[in-house]
Design a protein around this motif. Structure first.
Motif, PDB file in Angstrom:
ATOM      1  N   SER A  73       7.603   3.575  -7.616  1.00  0.00           N
ATOM      2  CA  SER A  73       8.610   2.723  -7.720  1.00  0.00           C
ATOM      3  C   SER A  73       8.153   1.207  -8.392  1.00  0.00           C
ATOM      4  O   SER A  73       9.158   0.608  -8.820  1.00  0.00           O
ATOM      5  CB  SER A  73       8.603   2.097  -6.270  1.00  0.00           C
ATOM      6  OG  SER A  73       7.550   1.652  -5.776  1.00  0.00           O
ATOM      7  N   HIS A  74       6.979   1.407  -8.873  1.00  0.00           N
ATOM      8  CA  HIS A  74       6.326   0.283  -9.815  1.00  0.00           C
ATOM      9  C   HIS A  74       7.189   0.304 -11.176  1.00  0.00           C
ATOM     10  O   HIS A  74       7.481  -0.575 -11.743  1.00  0.00           O
ATOM     11  CB  HIS A  74       5.025   0.100  -9.889  1.00  0.00           C
ATOM     12  CG  HIS A  74       4.460  -0.652 -10.985  1.00  0.00           C
ATOM     13  ND1 HIS A  74       3.992   0.097 -12.171  1.00  0.00           N
ATOM     14  CD2 HIS A  74       4.098  -1.775 -11.185  1.00  0.00           C
ATOM     15  CE1 HIS A  74       3.556  -0.778 -13.097  1.00  0.00           C
ATOM     16  NE2 HIS A  74       3.732  -1.968 -12.646  1.00  0.00           N
ATOM     17  N   ILE A 107      12.149   7.716  -2.604  1.00  0.00           N
ATOM     18  CA  ILE A 107      11.938   7.704  -1.178  1.00  0.00           C
ATOM     19  C   ILE A 107      12.055   9.287  -0.763  1.00  0.00           C
ATOM     20  O   ILE A 107      11.227   9.466   0.194  1.00  0.00           O
ATOM     21  CB  ILE A 107      12.908   6.857  -0.499  1.00  0.00           C
ATOM     22  CG1 ILE A 107      12.806   5.328  -0.947  1.00  0.00           C
ATOM     23  CG2 ILE A 107      13.093   7.046   0.777  1.00  0.00           C
ATOM     24  CD1 ILE A 107      13.759   4.461  -0.515  1.00  0.00           C
ATOM     25  N   ARG A 108      13.401   9.841  -1.126  1.00  0.00           N
ATOM     26  CA  ARG A 108      13.447  11.251  -0.668  1.00  0.00           C
ATOM     27  C   ARG A 108      12.314  12.158  -1.050  1.00  0.00           C
ATOM     28  O   ARG A 108      11.717  13.078  -0.079  1.00  0.00           O
ATOM     29  CB  ARG A 108      14.782  11.647  -1.346  1.00  0.00           C
ATOM     30  CG  ARG A 108      15.159  12.999  -0.690  1.00  0.00           C
ATOM     31  CD  ARG A 108      16.469  13.494  -1.122  1.00  0.00           C
ATOM     32  NE  ARG A 108      17.588  12.528  -0.825  1.00  0.00           N
ATOM     33  CZ  ARG A 108      18.139  11.793  -1.707  1.00  0.00           C
ATOM     34  NH1 ARG A 108      17.875  11.710  -2.883  1.00  0.00           N
ATOM     35  NH2 ARG A 108      18.980  10.911  -1.339  1.00  0.00           N
ATOM     36  N   HIS A 270      11.608  -4.514  -2.815  1.00  0.00           N
ATOM     37  CA  HIS A 270      12.425  -3.871  -3.668  1.00  0.00           C
ATOM     38  C   HIS A 270      13.965  -3.977  -3.468  1.00  0.00           C
ATOM     39  O   HIS A 270      14.827  -4.091  -4.472  1.00  0.00           O
ATOM     40  CB  HIS A 270      11.837  -2.448  -3.830  1.00  0.00           C
ATOM     41  CG  HIS A 270      10.539  -2.193  -4.299  1.00  0.00           C
ATOM     42  ND1 HIS A 270       9.428  -2.182  -3.577  1.00  0.00           N
ATOM     43  CD2 HIS A 270      10.189  -2.158  -5.612  1.00  0.00           C
ATOM     44  CE1 HIS A 270       8.255  -2.202  -4.482  1.00  0.00           C
ATOM     45  NE2 HIS A 270       8.878  -1.875  -5.664  1.00  0.00           N
ATOM     46  N   LEU A 271      14.477  -4.021  -2.107  1.00  0.00           N
ATOM     47  CA  LEU A 271      15.732  -3.891  -2.117  1.00  0.00           C
ATOM     48  C   LEU A 271      16.303  -5.428  -2.339  1.00  0.00           C
ATOM     49  O   LEU A 271      17.304  -5.550  -3.076  1.00  0.00           O
ATOM     50  CB  LEU A 271      16.070  -3.848  -0.410  1.00  0.00           C
ATOM     51  CG  LEU A 271      17.441  -3.964   0.043  1.00  0.00           C
ATOM     52  CD1 LEU A 271      18.483  -3.182  -0.504  1.00  0.00           C
ATOM     53  CD2 LEU A 271      17.614  -3.993   1.721  1.00  0.00           C
ATOM     54  N   GLN A 312      -3.567  -3.325  -9.790  1.00  0.00           N
ATOM     55  CA  GLN A 312      -3.265  -3.365 -11.111  1.00  0.00           C
ATOM     56  C   GLN A 312      -1.647  -3.223 -11.057  1.00  0.00           C
ATOM     57  O   GLN A 312      -1.184  -4.126 -11.974  1.00  0.00           O
ATOM     58  CB  GLN A 312      -3.756  -1.984 -11.978  1.00  0.00           C
ATOM     59  CG  GLN A 312      -5.438  -2.029 -11.788  1.00  0.00           C
ATOM     60  CD  GLN A 312      -5.639  -0.897 -12.565  1.00  0.00           C
ATOM     61  OE1 GLN A 312      -5.740  -0.702 -14.017  1.00  0.00           O
ATOM     62  NE2 GLN A 312      -6.366  -0.079 -11.876  1.00  0.00           N
ATOM     63  N   LEU A 313      -1.122  -2.642  -9.991  1.00  0.00           N
ATOM     64  CA  LEU A 313       0.481  -2.667 -10.057  1.00  0.00           C
ATOM     65  C   LEU A 313       0.807  -4.120  -9.488  1.00  0.00           C
ATOM     66  O   LEU A 313       1.928  -4.555 -10.179  1.00  0.00           O
ATOM     67  CB  LEU A 313       1.033  -1.798  -8.847  1.00  0.00           C
ATOM     68  CG  LEU A 313       0.615  -0.294  -9.173  1.00  0.00           C
ATOM     69  CD1 LEU A 313       1.147   0.628  -7.761  1.00  0.00           C
ATOM     70  CD2 LEU A 313       0.738   0.635 -10.493  1.00  0.00           C
ATOM     71  N   ALA A 314       0.185  -5.019  -8.751  1.00  0.00           N
ATOM     72  CA  ALA A 314       0.423  -6.040  -8.337  1.00  0.00           C
ATOM     73  C   ALA A 314       0.777  -7.164  -9.186  1.00  0.00           C
ATOM     74  O   ALA A 314       1.587  -7.960  -9.252  1.00  0.00           O
ATOM     75  CB  ALA A 314      -0.466  -6.370  -7.267  1.00  0.00           C
TER      76      ALA A 314
END
Length: 549
Positions: A73-74, A107-108, A270-271, A312-314
């Motif tokens: 998702s990142h 998500i799925r 994210h939403l 690192q994603l943050a």
């Protein structure tokens, strides 16, 4: 004080149940609780425990499957930020729809993986289901359904006529199916155990009774279906409140309910970001000045920073929070444990790319100090140069010189030979670089250049006084050469340096018995130097006189 939406969860710590006194220390994403020696009360029972308890938040980040969700998702999040604001809305809409589908696909995939493995933690599954349900219940846009509605009504009348004519009276099962097809509510409720949840009942009811329902009418049907389906004593689940808010198109209520129900910030962050880009989220400022989108992204990214690799994603999430993102990043980056030099270089590169000079200096100082404690002088010097820390570079240069005096050779020659302009960071570092250059010139038999450099180190006061005897001793081989290396003028300067050094040594307090032997050695060196200087001076005068003649 603002009233809480829900009561905070209670975490039981074994020692507390025995009435023991507990101390605690806050960490970046956890609390350490420990038993103290303080006697809390005379009624305390049991022996308690001597453990340190770690109470974590955002425990989901330690799930391997959810880590995959966070990573994938990142990439979608970063792609969303690259969509240009100045594009026309009609051009951006397909991109936003594609982003939404990508999120739902991720998500799925994670839900399928969770179903394949035996996950004992129910909360993780439930959280994923919440996210997927909310994503898939958002109604689509209006479209022309006149033709479909006419055909459906004609079909519905046919089925109802068959039911009224008792066409299927001879077969009970067919009659039940017929009643379901016409949307008979009593029949549907009689078989609600096959549906599972009220929103499955809602879909069934709408499909067979109101297939062309308008989006604005959904919340009425949703509320009535939940009332019909659930027992009067049943308490609505968190997902029920989330779906009701979604059917009412109350975006802020959806975000609020999800924030309460879900045990991490991934979904709401994210939403909200996607809705904000779609211009569907009205400005909603929180108390400390940041907007809702940024607040949720900051909370989510702060949670990632407690993980050994997800931090690192943050960084990218903080980068896209224009108000407080940099402040948060500066605070969080300092808490990243620098376990290895490789990790330190990663953190350093992030800070350098963002001109975070204070954090760059801090990281370099930490690594320099660690290297120095481990007696890795080359690494320590490299880090101190990178930090532009003159005082620490001076300290390490002193250690290099002490090491040379003890062993007679330099360590980390490649680093010292390639200092370049960095040697100007401190006088002692300059001396170290120049002194090493003297040895290189001497090794290449460039005696004239070596002699000139050696003399300049003392006359220009670059060399520390404590190192002059070493430099004068290094001059001895040059003074003993058959060819005159030092000119008469240079020899006079060497003699002056020697006398200045010996006069300062003689003014020092008398030595103890333990240093008498060292003094004898030093005195021998002085006598040898005087003899060599006198001999060289005579040879230089003769040579210079002969040349001038």
């Amino acid at each position: 004080m603002e009233e809480l939406d829900v009561e905070p969860a209670i975490t039981n710590i074994p020692a507390a149940s025995y009435g023991k006194h507990l101390g605690f220390a806050w960490g970046p994403g956890d609390i350490l609780a420990y038993e103290t020696l303080y006697k809390a009360s005379s009624g305390a029972k049991g022996s308690g425990c001597s453990f340190i308890h770690e109470v974590r938040k955002d425990e989901d980040i330690y799930s391997p499957i959810l880590r995959k969700l966070f990573n994938e998702s990142h990439h979608i999040f970063v792609g969303l930020q690259t969509i240009k604001e100045d594009l026309p809305s009609k051009n951006k809409k397909p991109q936003f729809v594609s982003i939404s589908k990508n999120y739902r696909s991720v998500i799925r995939a994670c839900m399928e993986e969770l179903q394949q493995v035996a996950v004992s933690t129910k909360d993780v599954k439930v959280a994923m289901q919440y996210g997927n349900q909310v994503c898939t219940t958002a109604p689509g846009g209006n479209q022309t359904l006149t033709e479909y509605d006419v055909k459906w009504r004609h079909w519905h009348e046919e089925v109802d006529r068959c039911l009224q004519d008792n066409s299927f009276a001879s077969n009970k099962h067919l009659e039940i199916i017929c009643r379901i097809l016409v949307g008979d509510e009593d029949t549907l409720l009689e078989h609600k155990e096959l549906l599972g949840t009220w929103y499955h009942f809602l879909v069934t009811r709408l499909l067979f009774s109101h297939p062309t329902v308008q989006p604005t009418e959904l919340h009425y049907y949703a509320q009535s279906c939940m009332t019909m389906f659930l027992d009067s004593r049943s308490v609505p689940e968190p997902l029920d409140n989330i779906l009701l808010a979604a059917f009412e198109f109350d975006i802020h209520q959806v975000i609020k309910e999800c924030s309460i129900a879900l045990n991490n910030w991934w979904f709401v962050a994210h939403l909200t970001d996607l809705l904000d880009h779609c211009k569907l989220l009205q400005s909603h400022n929180v108390h400390f000045g940041s907007n809702l989108r940024e607040f949720l992204l900051l909370e989510y990214a702060s949670g990632l920073f407690t993980h050994h690799s997800l931090w690192q994603l943050a960084v990218d999430y903080f980068d896209h929070c224009p108000d407080l993102g940099r402040v948060y990043l500066e605070l969080q980056i300092e808490r990243v444990p620098l376990n290895t030099e490789r990790k330190a270089l990663k953190v350093l590169r992030i800070c350098e790319q963002r001109q975070m000079s204070e954090q760059v200096r801090s990281i370099c100082k930490i690594m320099a100090m660690r290297a120095l404690k481990n007696n890795r002088l080359g690494s320590a010097l490299s880090w101190s140069i990178r930090a532009k820390d003159a005082a620490f570079a001076t300290l390490i240069s002193e250690r290099f010189l002490q090491d040379y005096c003890a062993r007679g050779t330099f360590s980390d020659l490649d680093l010292i030979d390639n200092l370049g302009p960095a040697m100007l960071l401190s006088d002692r570092l300059t001396f170290l670089g120049k002194y090493r250059e003297f040895h290189r010139l001497y090794g290449e038999k460039r005696f004239g250049e070596a002699a000139k450099l050696l003399l300049s180190l003392m006359t220009a006061k670059i060399a520390p006084r404590s190192f002059w005897m070493t430099l004068l001793t290094d001059a001895l081989p040059l003074l003993e050469q058959k060819e005159v290396i030092f000119s008469a003028g240079q020899t006079y300067e060497l003699m002056f340096c020697l006398e200045e050094l010996t006069s300062s040594l003689s003014s020092v307090a008398p030595a103890t018995d333990g240093t008498m032997q060292d003094e004898d050695i030093e005195q021998t060196k002085v006598e040898l130097l005087r003899l060599a200087l006198a001999r060289n001076l005579a040879m230089a005068i003769v040579k210079e006189g002969t040349v001038s003649t």
